[in-house]
Design an enzyme around this catalytic site. Structure first.
Site, PDB file in Angstrom:
ATOM      1  N   GLY A  18       0.834  -1.211   0.000  1.00 25.86           N
ATOM      2  CA  GLY A  18       0.000   0.000   0.000  1.00 25.86           C
ATOM      3  C   GLY A  18       0.865   1.257   0.000  1.00 25.86           C
ATOM      4  N   LYS A  43       0.056 -12.059  -3.271  1.00 22.95           N
ATOM      5  CA  LYS A  43       1.201 -11.425  -3.929  1.00 22.95           C
ATOM      6  C   LYS A  43       2.524 -12.050  -3.512  1.00 22.95           C
ATOM      7  CE  LYS A  43      -0.753  -7.201  -5.552  1.00 22.95           C
ATOM      8  NZ  LYS A  43      -0.604  -5.781  -5.796  1.00 22.95           N
ATOM      9  N   ILE A  96      -0.286   0.457  13.137  1.00 20.85           N
ATOM     10  CA  ILE A  96      -0.402   1.894  12.834  1.00 20.85           C
ATOM     11  C   ILE A  96      -1.848   2.252  12.461  1.00 20.85           C
ATOM     12  CG2 ILE A  96       0.485   3.756  11.350  1.00 20.85           C
ATOM     13  CD1 ILE A  96       2.681   2.383  13.042  1.00 20.85           C
ATOM     14  N   THR A  97      -2.576   1.304  11.913  1.00 16.47           N
ATOM     15  CA  THR A  97      -3.919   1.534  11.374  1.00 16.47           C
ATOM     16  C   THR A  97      -4.819   2.358  12.300  1.00 16.47           C
ATOM     17  OG1 THR A  97      -3.735  -0.621  10.343  1.00 16.47           O
ATOM     18  CG2 THR A  97      -5.931   0.366  10.392  1.00 16.47           C
ATOM     19  N   GLU A  98      -5.469   3.360  11.692  1.00 16.32           N
ATOM     20  CA  GLU A  98      -6.380   4.232  12.428  1.00 16.32           C
ATOM     21  C   GLU A  98      -7.807   3.896  12.014  1.00 16.32           C
ATOM     22  OE1 GLU A  98      -5.450   8.324  11.675  1.00 16.32           O
ATOM     23  OE2 GLU A  98      -7.185   9.074  12.769  1.00 16.32           O
ATOM     24  N   TYR A 160       6.428  13.398  19.011  1.00 18.08           N
ATOM     25  CA  TYR A 160       7.478  14.035  18.209  1.00 18.08           C
ATOM     26  C   TYR A 160       7.923  15.333  18.874  1.00 18.08           C
ATOM     27  CZ  TYR A 160       4.822  11.236  14.826  1.00 18.08           C
ATOM     28  OH  TYR A 160       4.116  10.246  14.196  1.00 18.08           O
ATOM     29  N   GLU A 210      -2.943  12.832  27.744  1.00 19.87           N
ATOM     30  CA  GLU A 210      -3.960  13.801  27.351  1.00 19.87           C
ATOM     31  C   GLU A 210      -5.264  13.483  28.069  1.00 19.87           C
ATOM     32  OE1 GLU A 210      -3.448  12.803  23.145  1.00 19.87           O
ATOM     33  OE2 GLU A 210      -5.496  12.101  23.103  1.00 19.87           O
ATOM     34  N   HIS A 248     -24.740   8.129  31.537  1.00 20.05           N
ATOM     35  CA  HIS A 248     -24.487   8.012  32.968  1.00 20.05           C
ATOM     36  C   HIS A 248     -23.496   6.886  33.226  1.00 20.05           C
ATOM     37  CE1 HIS A 248     -27.554  10.896  33.888  1.00 20.05           C
ATOM     38  NE2 HIS A 248     -28.404  10.249  33.112  1.00 20.05           N
TER      39      HIS A 248
END
Lengths: 291, 377
Positions: A18, A43, A96-98, A160, A210, A248
């Site tokens: 990809g 592949k 890594i996939t979001e 970073y 965070e 709730h």
């Protein structure tokens, strides 16, 4: 030393064919990481810039002894890909996939924990880098330098930022890790901090958190009990608008936790130095290791 | 994504969860037609905010005159800043007992959490705080099934009426299926009631996991029914994560953490952010120019701070986007840019080659925030 990955890590990239997978895997290889294989069903036998492609992870592991998987496959296939990597013999899977559905993440984590010994970093994370040794993921290596500070963060870009501040002050890093901000992350702050505490060459720990969830509060408890190395922390979201509550039910589960104030207080009580902006991370760590 | 009560109930239909017969109306004329419901009828304002009952958004009608009267009153009402545009008319149930049940993900445990209480129909947070023993909590391993024997234990432990065990068990199993197979972040029913027509889910609070949108075609239909503020419409169309705030410094950044942090640093420097705008990972030039267009629509913006730390996002593409969006244009506000990380040198070079007297480049997040606050005064 470093934690989790080093110059001996052998990486198989899921989704190497990809666009994102290829861009970052080749960057990782240019940095010196042993990218030994890629996978893409159907592949097998082909190659991407000389990296051999296999139909699945098991075949790749047999042929190349890969022990780390780096996953870029789309959300709908990510759960199966991660499990394939774990059952295929990888010790560490960096996803890594979001955008993976929460139910897939929860199920994936549960199966990994019950049926395999593999550790999962992510999903929705920037990966990790042991400067000078290996980069597995999408972190910009240019801002890192080899050294003795461990960095762990929920947010990619804030990782970073913190690393950059350290490097600017000539403070190198042992390993920098983004654990990701999804509902069911694989490795937690605690898992990573425990490894930094045990690593003889890590002298100090930077933890970037965070608002939302209770992972930072749990890490604070752990730091209080087990961590003897200096910890510098930054929590993003002090001025952020209050997020939505999960009915709730959400309020009952999280109680007063989750706000920036609660996290800052928990970490301060645990003995960490909590700074007010990410740019102060470097100076604070400099003071902590020299003082 | 939080659903309206009626949307949650449309999912009840899908998952065979018993609930009162109802009709949805958007204007009064629809009442004139035969509504095919038996009196008494509960008129319920459809708003996504708590306390609608106290605000007068729920009323019982015993005949057509009252139905019309209540509907006219509630439709168009403002409940805590939420305009009532839709009414749910529902056959009133004769309630014998009221329970509470919810299904959610417990992030600390990484397991699903079921909470069940015989004290439904009231403020469950208060029950949890004052009588925690009255709220039964049970974790389900995500790779395992919820068995009927577990449900039976829960019903006993929570002291629900065992005469109804079979139908309670069925509705709990179906709600759990809806939570799992329907990819809900939350399914909360208060009250889950025993009525003289059997066990029913009388209310619904449901949130969907939009990451699972690709699995369910109806997610998109539900999404379209939820009004979004005009200020956020364009951003949404462009796939940008945008929230309007009250300040004057427009913010564009990549990654929720960095954007949140940027808001904090702007505040540290005495300013206030006009928005939260995350262009996400891997943004292309086009994404950045759309982001600037979104800010142009906000009259409060006096200066714009673009704070990018490239990882999967490439700074050269961000720079291209900025140039594309600003070239030959008379900018309404100054843009302060900070680029670091992947391909930042290339990005900065591109910006230097295409100068604009309203674009300023700063080397650090702090100095960029400071300048953005100053320029926005």
């Amino acid at each position: 030393m470093s934690i989790l990955i080093d110059e001996n890590s052998k990486v198989v990239v899921q989704g190497l064919t990809g666009r994102e997978g290829q861009f970052h895997a080749l960057r990782n290889r240019d940095y010196g990481t042993n990218i030994v294989a890629g996978t893409r069903p159907g592949k097998g036998g082909e190659n991407v810039d000389g990296i051999p492609i296999f139909d699945d992870v098991e075949k790749a592991v047999k042929k190349t002894n890969a022990n780390v998987a780096l996953t870029f496959v789309p959300p709908a296939f990510a759960k199966d890909a991660v499990l394939e990597a774990a059952f295929g013999g990888c010790e560490l899977i960096v996803c890594i996939t979001e955008g993976i559905p929460a139910k897939d993440e929860a199920e994936m984590y549960d199966i990994l924990k019950k049926e395999t010994k593999a550790s999962l970093l992510g999903p929705n994370c920037p990966g990790l880098i042991s400067p000078g040794k290996a980069n597995v993921g999408i972190m910009p290596h240019e801002i890192t330098m080899p050294g003795n500070i461990g960095v762990v963060s929920r947010s990619g870009t804030l990782t970073y930022q913190a690393v950059y501040e350290l490097t600017n002050l000539n403070i190198g890093q042992s390993t920098c890790i983004g654990i990701g901000g999804d509902p069911v992350p694989g490795m937690s702050f605690i898992d990573v901090i425990e490894k930094f505490q045990a690593d003889s060459e890590t002298e100090g720990i930077v933890m970037i958190g965070e608002i939302g969830g209770t992972a930072e509060e749990e890490a604070a408890d752990f730091i209080k009990q087990y961590v003897t190395k200096p910890v510098v922390s930054y929590i993003a979201g002090v001025t952020a608008p209050p997020g939505k509550k999960m009915g709730h039910a959400g309020a009952i589960v999280s109680g007063n936790k989750g706000t920036a104030e609660a996290k800052i207080k928990a970490l301060t009580d645990a003995g960490a130095e909590v700074v007010r902006t990410p740019t102060e991370v470097g100076e604070a760590m400099k003071g902590a290791i020299n003082g | 994504m939080d659903l309206f009560e009626y949307q949650g109930k449309s999912l009840y239909q899908k998952f065979n969860i018993n609930h009162p017969k109802s009709k949805l109306i958007k204007n009064i004329d629809e009442i004139e037609e035969s509504i095919d419901l038996n009196f008494p009828i509960v008129v319920k304002a459809q708003v996504q905010v708590g306390g609608r009952g106290k605000a007068g958004g729920i009323k019982v009608a015993h005949n057509s005159t009252e139905l019309k009267q209540h509907s006219e009153e509630i439709l168009g009402m403002d409940i805590k800043g939420h305009l009532v545009e839709v009414l749910l008319l529902e056959e009133a149930s004769n309630i014998l007992e009221e329970y509470y049940i919810s299904f959610t993900l417990d992030r600390s445990e990484k397991k699903y959490l079921i909470m069940l209480s015989a004290k439904g129909g009231m403020d469950i947070e208060q029950v949890a705080a004052e009588n925690p023993d009255d709220l039964v909590k049970f974790h389900v391993s995500p790779s395992e099934k919820l068995t009927s024997s577990t449900i039976s234990e829960l019903i006993h432990e929570a002291n629900l009426n065992q005469d109804y065990e079979e139908s309670l068990s069925e509705i709990i199993q179906n709600l759990y299926q809806m939570f799992i197979e329907g990819d809900c972040d939350l399914v909360e029913v208060n009250p889950l009631a025993i009525t003289d027509e059997g066990v029913m889910a009388l209310d619904s609070k449901v949130a969907l996991d939009m990451n699972a949108k690709y699995k369910h075609t109806y997610f998109e239909d539900l999404e379209e029914e939820i009004p979004i503020p005009d200020s956020e419409k364009y951003a949404k169309e462009k796939g940008l994560n945008f929230i309007k705030l009250e300040g004057t410094v427009g913010i564009i950044g990549n990654g929720a953490g960095l954007v949140m942090s940027t808001l904090d640093v702007v505040a540290e420097n005495g300013g206030k952010a006009a928005n939260f705008l995350d262009i996400g990972g891997g943004a292309k030039a086009e994404t950045v120019s759309s982001a600037l267009e979104v800010l142009e629509a906000d009259e409060n913006v006096k200066s714009v701070l673009i704070n990018i730390f490239g990882g999967i996002t490439r700074c050269d593409l961000v720079a291209e986007g900025i140039i594309e969006a600003t070239k030959g244009k008379k900018l309404v506000w100054p843009i302060i840019i900070r680029l670091d990380g992947t391909n930042s040198l290339e990005g900065l070079e591109l910006l230097k080659e295409n100068p604009n007297d309203k674009i300023f480049i700063e080397g650090s997040m702090d100095s960029a925030a400071k300048l953005a606050v100053e320029k926005g005064l």
